[in-house]
Design a protein around this motif. Sequence first.
Motif, short mmCIF file in Angstrom:
data_model
loop_
_atom_site.label_atom_id
_atom_site.label_comp_id
_atom_site.label_asym_id
_atom_site.label_seq_id
_atom_site.Cartn_x
_atom_site.Cartn_y
_atom_site.Cartn_z
N LEU A 271 -41.79 80.94 -11.90
CA LEU A 271 -40.99 80.28 -10.87
C LEU A 271 -41.35 80.93 -9.54
N MET A 272 -41.84 80.11 -8.61
CA MET A 272 -42.13 80.60 -7.26
C MET A 272 -40.95 80.29 -6.36
N LEU A 273 -40.55 81.28 -5.54
CA LEU A 273 -39.41 81.11 -4.64
C LEU A 273 -39.63 81.97 -3.40
N PRO A 274 -38.89 81.71 -2.34
CA PRO A 274 -39.08 82.49 -1.11
C PRO A 274 -38.69 83.95 -1.31
N ARG A 275 -39.38 84.84 -0.61
CA ARG A 275 -39.02 86.26 -0.66
C ARG A 275 -37.71 86.53 0.07
N THR A 276 -37.44 85.77 1.11
CA THR A 276 -36.22 85.98 1.88
C THR A 276 -35.43 84.67 1.97
N ASN A 277 -34.12 84.78 2.03
CA ASN A 277 -33.22 83.64 2.20
C ASN A 277 -33.47 82.51 1.20
N PRO A 278 -33.55 82.83 -0.10
CA PRO A 278 -33.70 81.74 -1.08
C PRO A 278 -32.42 80.90 -1.12
N HIS A 279 -32.55 79.70 -1.62
CA HIS A 279 -31.38 78.82 -1.76
C HIS A 279 -30.34 79.53 -2.64
N PRO A 280 -29.06 79.52 -2.25
CA PRO A 280 -28.04 80.24 -3.02
C PRO A 280 -27.88 79.76 -4.45
N GLY A 281 -28.31 78.54 -4.75
CA GLY A 281 -28.19 78.04 -6.11
C GLY A 281 -29.22 78.60 -7.07
N LEU A 282 -30.23 79.32 -6.56
CA LEU A 282 -31.30 79.80 -7.44
C LEU A 282 -30.85 80.94 -8.34
N ASP A 283 -29.89 81.74 -7.90
CA ASP A 283 -29.46 82.89 -8.72
C ASP A 283 -28.98 82.44 -10.09
N ALA A 284 -28.18 81.38 -10.14
CA ALA A 284 -27.65 80.91 -11.42
C ALA A 284 -28.77 80.35 -12.29
N ILE A 285 -29.76 79.68 -11.67
CA ILE A 285 -30.90 79.17 -12.44
C ILE A 285 -31.67 80.32 -13.06
N ILE A 286 -31.92 81.36 -12.28
CA ILE A 286 -32.68 82.52 -12.78
C ILE A 286 -31.93 83.20 -13.91
N THR A 287 -30.61 83.31 -13.78
CA THR A 287 -29.80 83.89 -14.86
C THR A 287 -29.92 83.06 -16.12
N HIS A 288 -29.91 81.74 -15.97
CA HIS A 288 -30.05 80.85 -17.13
C HIS A 288 -31.42 81.04 -17.79
N LEU A 289 -32.47 81.14 -16.99
CA LEU A 289 -33.80 81.35 -17.54
C LEU A 289 -33.86 82.64 -18.35
#
Length: 309
Positions: A273-291
């Motif tokens: 999963l590629m994502l920004p180093r800074t200021n990622p979308h706040p919804g990504l944390d829950a997705i990463i936890t699910h993964l």
Amino acid sequence: MDTEAVRSFVRAAELGQLQQAADELGVTQQAVSKRIAVLERELGVRLFTRSARGVELTLDGQAFLPHARSIVTGVDRAIAAVRPGSRALRIDVLGLRSAQAVVLHDYWRSHPGTDLDVVTLRVDDPRVAAAAVGTGEIDASFRTVTDQALLPRDVRMIHAFDSPLELLVGPRHPLAPARSVTPAQLRGHRIWIPGIAPGSEWSDFYDQLAADFDLRIDAAGPHFGDEVLLDVLADSADAATLVGERDRYLWPTNHDLRRIPIVNPTPAYPLSLMLPRTNPHPGLDAIITHLGSLPRLPATAWRPSWAGR
């Protein structure tokens, strides 16, 4: 038409005071007055009359107000639709039947309130997807740049999950009766994966898979879509293909296709999963936890050498 002038008009009309409108908009009263004056010149009408108590709408102003409100609402919605943090979480997947899409759908089913926008960039080069993450066009992408030195500085890549491979064959194929197969048993069989794009991550994956297990992977011909591929497999006595364990494929009952697990070892496609180093979308944390909660591969599984770097 200057949308900020329209916004200034709406707030002045609703508040009845230019100064109050200016305070709310974070500008000076003079700036609000100038904006409205420009708007009046553009429309060719007077929108307000001034009095000691403030401003009052003219008949033309009253007629214009509901339309002006619609303009402001439309602009706000348009901004929200593309601004990270306020718009839906936008994630790129390789295809809507891919393992990535299936995993995201499973997540959404358990979190139905998630505002999720699953998209498919029509690109083969993962560096293009990485650039789209860097510019904010998308919030994340299930792609892998196999040489992390080629990642943009403002993009990071994390391991998402691994997709075990299965053999997909028609009923006439010699391996169709098997309950499982090993990579050694696949040697000499034609594994047809049409349309492998040079420079793509899956090109790197299949090159290494073929080299490590001495497999015959045939990438000949354009890929006319999954339906055509499945039709060919159903009628063929020699063609087989590889699919991910979570990939979603549908075919007519009379095709009688077989999905056969590959074991000892199980080849697995590593998904990042590629994502920004800074200021990622706040919804990504829950997705990463699910993964992180997804089942892990057995220690005997095979992954390419670049996985997890």
